[in-house]
Design a protein around this motif. Sequence first.
Motif, short mmCIF file in Angstrom:
data_model
loop_
_atom_site.label_atom_id
_atom_site.label_comp_id
_atom_site.label_asym_id
_atom_site.label_seq_id
_atom_site.Cartn_x
_atom_site.Cartn_y
_atom_site.Cartn_z
N LEU A 585 -6.62 1.70 -3.26
CA LEU A 585 -7.85 2.00 -2.58
C LEU A 585 -8.49 0.73 -1.62
N THR A 586 -8.52 -0.33 -2.25
CA THR A 586 -9.12 -1.49 -1.53
C THR A 586 -8.09 -2.06 -0.47
N GLN A 587 -6.76 -2.15 -0.70
CA GLN A 587 -5.74 -2.61 -0.12
C GLN A 587 -5.02 -1.88 1.04
N ARG A 588 -4.91 -0.26 0.76
CA ARG A 588 -4.09 0.59 1.59
C ARG A 588 -4.95 1.75 1.98
N PRO A 589 -6.14 1.75 1.99
CA PRO A 589 -6.80 3.05 1.76
C PRO A 589 -6.34 4.01 3.36
N ASP A 590 -5.70 3.41 4.23
CA ASP A 590 -5.33 3.95 5.33
C ASP A 590 -3.99 5.02 5.09
N LEU A 591 -3.39 4.73 3.75
CA LEU A 591 -2.39 5.57 3.37
C LEU A 591 -2.83 6.87 2.68
N ILE A 592 -4.08 7.03 2.25
CA ILE A 592 -4.51 8.12 1.40
C ILE A 592 -5.73 9.02 1.86
N ASN A 593 -5.76 10.19 1.23
CA ASN A 593 -7.07 10.97 1.56
C ASN A 593 -7.60 11.44 0.25
#
Length: 716
Positions: A585-593
Amino acid sequence: MIRSAALAALLMTSSLTSAALAQTVPSAPTDVAFATTDASDPYLWLEEVEGERALAWVEEQNTRSLGVLQGDPRYAGLHDSALAILEARDRIPGPSFTHAGMIDNFWQDGTNIRGVWRRTTLDSYRTDAPEWETILDIDSLARAEGKNWVYRGSNCLPPDERLCLISLSDGGKDAITVREFDSVARTFVDGGFELPESKGGVTWVDQDTLLIARDFGEGSLTTSGYPMIVKRLRRGQTIDQAETIFTGQPTDVSVGASALRDADGVVQAVLINRGVNFYESETHVLNPDGTTTQLRLPAKSDINALVQGQLVVSLKEDWTAPSGQAFKTGDVIAWTLSDWLADPTARAQLVIRPGEREAIEGINATRNSLVVALFENVRGNVYVYRPNPSGEWARTRLDLPENVTVGVGSASEQDDRVFVSAAGYLTPSTLYLADAATGDLAQVKSLPPKFDAEGLEVQQFEARSADGTMIPYFVVHRADAPMDGSNPTMLYGYGGFEVSQLPGYSAPMGKLWLERGGTYVVANTRGGGEFGPRWHEAALQENRQRAHEDFQAVAADLIARGITSQRRLGIMGGSQGGLFMGAMLTQRPDLINAAIIQVPLFDMLRFHRLLAGASWIAEYGNPDIPEERAWIQAYSPYQNLRADQPYPEVFIHTSTKDDRVHPGHARKAAARMQELGYPVLFYENTDGGHGAAANLRETARRLALEYTYLTRRLMD
């Protein structure tokens, strides 16, 4: 931090590889200031588990979140489906051999919500309708005593196993009450052994003697909150009168005792285990005069079994034995126990040396054989090892289905029969009874399909992590699913404590997700045990970020292959896996919804001060040491939450009675995200312990909440 909008177009192109995506992993922020000290943490009050203000906050959160999720028109159907699966009577009743060859089982269903301990013969168990005798009804006991008892097992004294120590938890906590029970008379023993609520353990020495490790009052617990002292308790004594036989150190994780018995139930040695940290321990043997002698074993090793007088030990580190023999991490070795106790320099025999991509996932012993579940590239086989007169061990393979997960279950001490199981993501569990002496294998029971698997398939892929390591993962989806990024996908991970994520049949997941068009993915990241101790050690302490990068690489690879897209990708994990979710969530939020964060670790600068947290310093490092604090702070989700990030609405849940991972982690995560303006769904069950559910109905509610959330985020 890269925004999801900026990356969206790239993610939809098939030419973008997972390696390219991995290059976008940001470095840790250098301006972290939030909650790095107690004075700068505005939510410490949420760590007061039963605090009035904290519980009021929980009630407000529960009301709002349950209103959203239970108010969804799909919740009721998901709940009913989950409950029907959990309470179904056509499940395989897990068998456990008694010393006398009977079969015990603990069973829960719609009538027996808390469960019933029951017994039958092996012949009866093998029929379609076994005739069970009830030993102890936990629902009736809870009603009679006005308690929310959760059964934590029985410890019965061999060889007749009439006298048993029953462990009961109030609401699902790790702390247990222990009471002596007569399994023939079906009653608690009047004036028998009784130990009040505490974390710890107890073992029989003989009918009138126990070894107990528990909370004896001030100064008797380690900093991890576990027992530091082992005492001998004789029948008729009070706990205060028990004799101390071993004392560890406050910095230890815990101490405990066990009786090493042969197949006839005769005690061959009484052992004291001193857990120096989560992975390193000392084993001491209790001498007849009450003194103890430390056994010459490596700090990272486990005693697995006693077979035909052979003590079987598995090694978690390279080791040169007192005999001068050199052994490797992952080896399983054996000594003749009597020879070794008399002479620690006695030579050991190598039993198993797993290969580079192999791992031992289970060991048990029948009267004469060692039965081992050995996995290669996350696919399992069961082997039987038998010592021969020369001291060497011969190996044979049981003829089980291939490319599945296998499990070694309960073994008979009367002969060489052992229960083994096989299952896969789409293959319902099948239970076999094997004869380890002959290799004969008979199917005993099979779980009927619980969801429609027609048209579904399982594939195994690999993703390249940031350091180039290839990380395997499984994908369960429709064979005709379009590879255009449109598939709602739930990615599960754990990644710690040498816990392997093996293929298995999950009826709730299949019914509530796969059958409705979802895709399910399991990542076999470092930190787990899929390839043995080294796979775990590769992500310990200062290398913890590797496990996070592995999980992120799998997510990126799913997108690069077109299996899913950011819009359709959600993640789920609990406990250590909750930390995994927080790091994503804090490092790669751009990957998930979507993110389901279950009973999580989240504030890693304070984990060692909360409940059992100090016991995990060997896994993560010590935040009180500046060098180690630096690498922990770099990924600690609580400290790294930021404003203006593409965080999706998350679903965080925990339990008030979780006395292992403090509910404050989950509470503070939700409060901080809400402070930063992000939508959060938070639910805290007031029972349930670390499993977040104390009975089947609470489990059904949790499952329905989770899959309602995933439906809203990924399918709508």
